[in-house]
Design a protein around this motif. Structure first.
Motif, mmCIF file in Angstrom:
data_model
loop_
_atom_site.group_PDB
_atom_site.id
_atom_site.type_symbol
_atom_site.label_atom_id
_atom_site.label_comp_id
_atom_site.label_asym_id
_atom_site.label_seq_id
_atom_site.Cartn_x
_atom_site.Cartn_y
_atom_site.Cartn_z
ATOM 1 N N ALA A 104 0.840 -1.197 0.000
ATOM 2 C CA ALA A 104 0.000 0.000 0.000
ATOM 3 C C ALA A 104 0.878 1.251 0.000
ATOM 4 O O ALA A 104 0.651 2.205 -0.740
ATOM 5 C CB ALA A 104 -0.923 0.005 1.210
ATOM 6 N N LEU A 105 1.919 1.201 0.823
ATOM 7 C CA LEU A 105 2.856 2.321 0.890
ATOM 8 C C LEU A 105 3.505 2.534 -0.474
ATOM 9 O O LEU A 105 3.567 3.653 -0.993
ATOM 10 C CB LEU A 105 3.922 2.026 1.952
ATOM 11 C CG LEU A 105 4.995 3.088 2.153
ATOM 12 C CD1 LEU A 105 4.384 4.378 2.658
ATOM 13 C CD2 LEU A 105 6.054 2.593 3.156
ATOM 14 N N SER A 135 2.386 1.594 -3.395
ATOM 15 C CA SER A 135 1.398 2.051 -4.384
ATOM 16 C C SER A 135 1.156 3.550 -4.274
ATOM 17 O O SER A 135 0.911 4.220 -5.275
ATOM 18 C CB SER A 135 0.076 1.307 -4.189
ATOM 19 O OG SER A 135 0.284 -0.077 -4.339
ATOM 20 N N ALA A 136 1.234 4.064 -3.061
ATOM 21 C CA ALA A 136 0.987 5.495 -2.869
ATOM 22 C C ALA A 136 2.163 6.343 -3.334
ATOM 23 O O ALA A 136 1.971 7.395 -3.931
ATOM 24 C CB ALA A 136 0.686 5.773 -1.400
ATOM 25 N N VAL A 137 3.368 5.881 -3.080
ATOM 26 C CA VAL A 137 4.507 6.787 -3.280
ATOM 27 C C VAL A 137 5.590 6.254 -4.213
ATOM 28 O O VAL A 137 6.697 6.784 -4.252
ATOM 29 C CB VAL A 137 5.169 7.133 -1.916
ATOM 30 C CG1 VAL A 137 4.167 7.834 -1.015
ATOM 31 C CG2 VAL A 137 5.739 5.896 -1.245
ATOM 32 N N PHE A 138 5.295 5.173 -4.973
ATOM 33 C CA PHE A 138 6.380 4.577 -5.756
ATOM 34 C C PHE A 138 7.041 5.612 -6.667
ATOM 35 O O PHE A 138 6.390 6.494 -7.212
ATOM 36 C CB PHE A 138 5.905 3.350 -6.546
ATOM 37 C CG PHE A 138 4.996 3.637 -7.692
ATOM 38 C CD1 PHE A 138 5.524 3.955 -8.948
ATOM 39 C CD2 PHE A 138 3.619 3.571 -7.547
ATOM 40 C CE1 PHE A 138 4.682 4.206 -10.014
ATOM 41 C CE2 PHE A 138 2.775 3.821 -8.613
ATOM 42 C CZ PHE A 138 3.308 4.144 -9.841
ATOM 43 N N SER A 139 8.350 5.475 -6.785
ATOM 44 C CA SER A 139 9.111 6.472 -7.524
ATOM 45 C C SER A 139 9.229 6.076 -8.990
ATOM 46 O O SER A 139 8.827 6.807 -9.883
ATOM 47 C CB SER A 139 10.489 6.622 -6.903
ATOM 48 O OG SER A 139 10.963 5.383 -6.423
ATOM 49 N N ASP A 140 9.801 4.914 -9.223
ATOM 50 C CA ASP A 140 9.915 4.434 -10.602
ATOM 51 C C ASP A 140 10.203 2.950 -10.546
ATOM 52 O O ASP A 140 10.134 2.336 -9.493
ATOM 53 C CB ASP A 140 11.023 5.188 -11.348
ATOM 54 C CG ASP A 140 10.748 5.234 -12.853
ATOM 55 O OD1 ASP A 140 10.029 4.338 -13.336
ATOM 56 O OD2 ASP A 140 11.229 6.153 -13.522
ATOM 57 N N GLY A 141 10.577 2.379 -11.679
ATOM 58 C CA GLY A 141 10.832 0.957 -11.726
ATOM 59 C C GLY A 141 10.908 0.510 -13.166
ATOM 60 O O GLY A 141 11.206 1.317 -14.055
ATOM 61 N N SER A 142 10.608 -0.748 -13.401
ATOM 62 C CA SER A 142 10.724 -1.284 -14.764
ATOM 63 C C SER A 142 9.382 -1.787 -15.262
ATOM 64 O O SER A 142 8.548 -2.250 -14.486
ATOM 65 C CB SER A 142 11.717 -2.438 -14.773
ATOM 66 O OG SER A 142 12.956 -2.006 -14.298
ATOM 67 N N HIS A 196 13.404 0.009 2.094
ATOM 68 C CA HIS A 196 13.092 -0.289 0.699
ATOM 69 C C HIS A 196 11.841 -1.138 0.647
ATOM 70 O O HIS A 196 11.790 -2.197 1.259
ATOM 71 C CB HIS A 196 14.250 -1.020 0.028
ATOM 72 C CG HIS A 196 15.338 -0.086 -0.372
ATOM 73 N ND1 HIS A 196 15.663 0.143 -1.677
ATOM 74 C CD2 HIS A 196 16.127 0.716 0.372
ATOM 75 C CE1 HIS A 196 16.628 1.055 -1.717
ATOM 76 N NE2 HIS A 196 16.940 1.408 -0.499
ATOM 77 N N ALA A 197 10.842 -0.677 -0.053
ATOM 78 C CA ALA A 197 9.601 -1.436 -0.155
ATOM 79 C C ALA A 197 9.194 -1.481 -1.618
ATOM 80 O O ALA A 197 8.499 -0.611 -2.116
ATOM 81 C CB ALA A 197 8.513 -0.795 0.693
ATOM 82 N N ALA A 198 9.682 -2.501 -2.321
ATOM 83 C CA ALA A 198 9.397 -2.623 -3.746
ATOM 84 C C ALA A 198 8.187 -3.521 -3.971
ATOM 85 O O ALA A 198 7.802 -4.294 -3.098
ATOM 86 C CB ALA A 198 10.611 -3.204 -4.462
#
Lengths: 252, 483
Positions: free
Chosen positions: B184-185, B187-194, B252-254
């Motif tokens: 949930a955290l 999903s709210a604040v994700f920065s970036d990824g692949s 880190h919460a991916a």
């Protein structure tokens, strides 16, 4: 090459070796015999540096070095090899990877570069043939699922690969049938040169039919109580150890 | 601080009248400390996201607010203060050094042991070099080749802009926003990824690796990955890096989501080596990851392989939902803990479809004073006729002060299912070490050899090059663990 002087060693506070003397020169084969519990395997373990045994007195010179000062891997690097009575299984590590690591570690210790794969494979094939070890065993995990005979042949194979100055065989003949015995002995005979030496620890005279010793020592109560030539082994086979033990007790 | 191109683009895109109706100083590169609805809006605006994604983030945030940080895992750590974290910093290059001499010699030693080429060493430790340009061109070449096949492989942000329909359809479809506290955290604040999409019937001809994107902006602490294999597609995806990674962010919460459609196969391999903290456990990274894949179509397959050696605390359960009939889920894991590290990791295999099959092979290695737990759930639903699971959980202990724990859960609601579980615990024996020593092999090397043997059937699942590095990594991670 090897000079043991007044060696005393204990395990868990119990003294096993009680002042042992032995000298081994290059080109010699020494057989160590003796009844159960006399300290034969302890001697092999102490020379290889097994930690459980504590040396309480005496010294051991190996080619001018204080052997007891070296770690087990340094001893191996200096050219001491122990063929185990009970070879250890290492699951998941292939036999070939294990011996390759060992060969290169010993080379590194002696300031040599790693063996090229091609050279290594050549050496491997040659030495496998020496002990008639099936190529299939090379890819199996170290000693895992090996028969008793395969394990012992694997020990001799590793010895052949590492080409030590001093090979100590700890009851390598126990549990072997006559064919395996012949193969193991043959391997040792092939490896013998004027520059290396072997100490063969055994219960039975029969191995000495194949590996002919220059000296036979009887170990009893942590000391060498009698030394002779190969004829002594035959005499022991015939008469047992009691007469020597009696002889020894009289002199004490 | 000089403004990077990316910053300029972001700035240009966001300096208009702000339609979401809140006022924040968007000149600033940092979000305000703490997490409120405004923080979420700020991040979304900074990234110039469409409204649906902002709404999606806000929904996650509102759910997160009502959730509690889980404490069922067999780990203990001081809980982070979530209001004391900066949730967005404009992507900026890592701190640059002028030469390798300025880099922590400990890190350089590890690079050397891993055999990392000098240019890569520089790139990884943030030394300014041309090699970064080289790898950009390499990556570009790959991108062209992949493009011809219709494969999309890009950053998550790029996908939001270029392929919003795909992102919108699949994001959160495998790991819903409210799945757990950390998802949930994220999903709210994700920065970036692949983001990765393999079209119908396409077999991706190369291993897709985030390594190719190493020089791109720091993806930060809340990374989000989405992989979609359409019908009959195949992809092997590599995440992570054996080189030690340090990061100023402790938490880190991916989230990783995988969708495999009918007859598709996805192989996901991870090597994780985040900074584990010092010998006393200070300063290490908390790695709380949610990874899940769904075998949505019949005959699909998802395979997770992970080698975990880093982090102070790891909380991670790559899972498979086997929805399609005859679908297959696999989990192969090696988790190493040393010193004060704690790991609670495992998998969930949820069998829904008929004749679904899952295999779990977990190898836990504990050394030092570390705690290593396997936690797994095998769930067979009512309709999963003929489902089968095989689990093997082996623990290896090095020394007398560490711990190994196994928590297997099995829930079976179908009588035709077959579930097998095997577990062993062993210690590296003095006998094995002495045997190696007697052959001239030093103790550290012997441990590496024995541990790699122990992990062999997991390592065999890694792509060749990855496996070689991972083997070395295992040796290095356990150095000095027997004194």
């Amino acid at each position: 090459m090897l000079k043991i002087n007044g060696l005393k060693a204990e395990i868990n506070g119990k003294e096993i070796l009680k002042g042992l003397n032995l000298e081994v020169k290059p080109g010699e084969v020494h057989a160590i015999m003796g009844p159960n519990g006399s300290g034969k395997s302890t001697l092999a373990s102490v020379l290889a540096g097994r930690e459980e045994y504590e040396v309480i007195d005496g010294d051991v010179d190996f080619d001018g070095q204080d052997l007891l000062d070296l770690s087990p891997e340094q001893r191996a690097g200096e050219g001491l090899f122990l063929a185990f009575q009970y070879p250890v299984e290492i699951p998941g590590v292939s036999n070939i990877n294990f011996i390759k690591t060992a060969v290169n570690e010993v080379r590194e210790y002696n300031g040599l570069p790693n063996l090229e794969t091609k050279e290594f494979m050549k050496l491997l094939k040659e030495k496998q043939q020496l002990v008639e070890l099936s190529g299939k065993l090379a890819n199996r995990s170290v000693n895992e699922g090996f028969s008793g005979g395969e394990k012992k042949r694997n020990e001799i194979f590793q010895m052949a690969m590492l080409n030590p100055k001093l090979g100590i065989l700890d009851e390598t003949d126990s549990g072997l049938d006559i064919d395996a015995l012949r193969i193991v002995a043959n391997g040792v005979n092939e490896l013998k040169t004027k520059d290396n030496a072997f100490v063969v620890v055994t219960h039975y005279q029969r191995l000495l039919d194949y590996i002919v010793p220059d000296f036979v020592h009887v170990l009893y109560d942590g000391r060498i109580v009698k030394t002779g030539t190969k004829e002594l082994a035959l005499e022991l086979e015939e008469k047992g150890y009691d007469w020597i033990i009696d002889e020894f007790k009289e002199t004490v | 601080m000089s403004m990077s191109d990316e910053d300029k683009i972001i700035e240009e895109a966001t300096t208009g009248d702000y339609k979401y109706g809140f006022v924040t100083d968007i000149e600033s590169d940092l979000a305000k400390v703490g997490l409120t609805e405004d923080t979420v809006r700020f991040i979304s605006a900074k990234k110039d996201e469409p409204e649906w994604l902002l709404d999606w983030r806000l929904k996650a945030f509102r759910m997160w607010e009502k959730m509690e940080e889980p404490d069922w895992a067999h780990v203990s750590y001081p809980k982070p203060n979530y209001q004391d974290i900066i949730y967005y910093a404009a992507p900026k290059p890592k701190k640059e050094y002028e030469s390798l001499d300025q880099v922590d010699p400990e890190i350089l030693k590890t690079f050397e042991k891993l055999g990392v080429p000098i240019n890569e060493q520089k790139a990884l430790s943030g030394v300014a070099v041309d090699v970064v340009m080289d790898s950009v061109s390499v990556a570009t070449t790959f991108k062209d080749k992949l493009g011809e096949l219709g494969i999309i492989f890009c950053s998550f942000s790029e996908a939001v802009k270029e392929h919003p329909e795909l992102v919108r359809e699949y994001v959160g479809s495998v790991v819903p926003q409210a799945d757990n506290f950390f998802s949930a955290l994220n999903s709210a604040v994700f920065s970036d990824g692949s983001f990765c999409y393999i079209p119908k019937g396409v077999r991706c001809p190369m291993e897709l690796s985030t390594y190719f994107r190493i020089n791109e902006a720091n993806t930060g602490q809340f990374e989000r990955t989405l992989i979609i294999a359409d019908e009959g597609a195949y992809v092997s995806y590599l995440e992570g890096c054996t080189a030690p990674q340090r990061d100023e962010n402790q938490l880190h919460a991916a989230v990783v989501e995988i969708v495999a459609k009918k007859n598709a196969e996805v192989k996901y391999s991870t090597v994780q080596n985040w900074y584990p903290g010092d010998k006393k456990g200070r300063g290490g990274i908390y790695n709380f990851v949610t990874k899940r894949g769904i075998c949505a179509g019949d005959n699909s397959k998802i395979s997770w392989t992970q080698v975990e050696t880093g982090s102070a605390v790891t909380w991670k359960y790559p899972s498979c939902i086997l929805k399609g009939d005859n679908s297959v889920g696999e989990f192969f894991s090696v988790a190493v803990t040393n010193n004060m590290q704690q790991a609670d990791t495992g998998t969930k295999m949820i069998h829904l479809g008929k004749n679904t099959k899952s295999t779990i092979v977990s190898k836990g290695i504990s050394a030092g004073k570390s705690q290593n737990s396997y936690r797994g759930l095998v769930k067979i639903a009512k309709g999963a006729d003929g489902a089968r699971n095989f689990s093997q959980c082996d623990s290896l202990l090095i020394g007398a002060k560490c711990g190994a724990h196994t928590f297997p859960y099995i829930e079976c609601q179908n009588k035709s299912a077959k579930v097998e579980h095997e577990a062993t615990t062993s210690k590296i024996g003095e006998d094995q070490l002495f045997y190696c020593n007697q052959r001239g092999i030093k103790t550290d090397k012997a441990i590496g050899l024995i541990v790699n043997g122990f992990c062999k059937n997991v390592m065999d699942n890694l792509p060749m090059e990855f496996a070689i590095e991972a083997r070395k990594l295992l040796e290095i991670s356990l150095e000095g663990s027997v004194g």
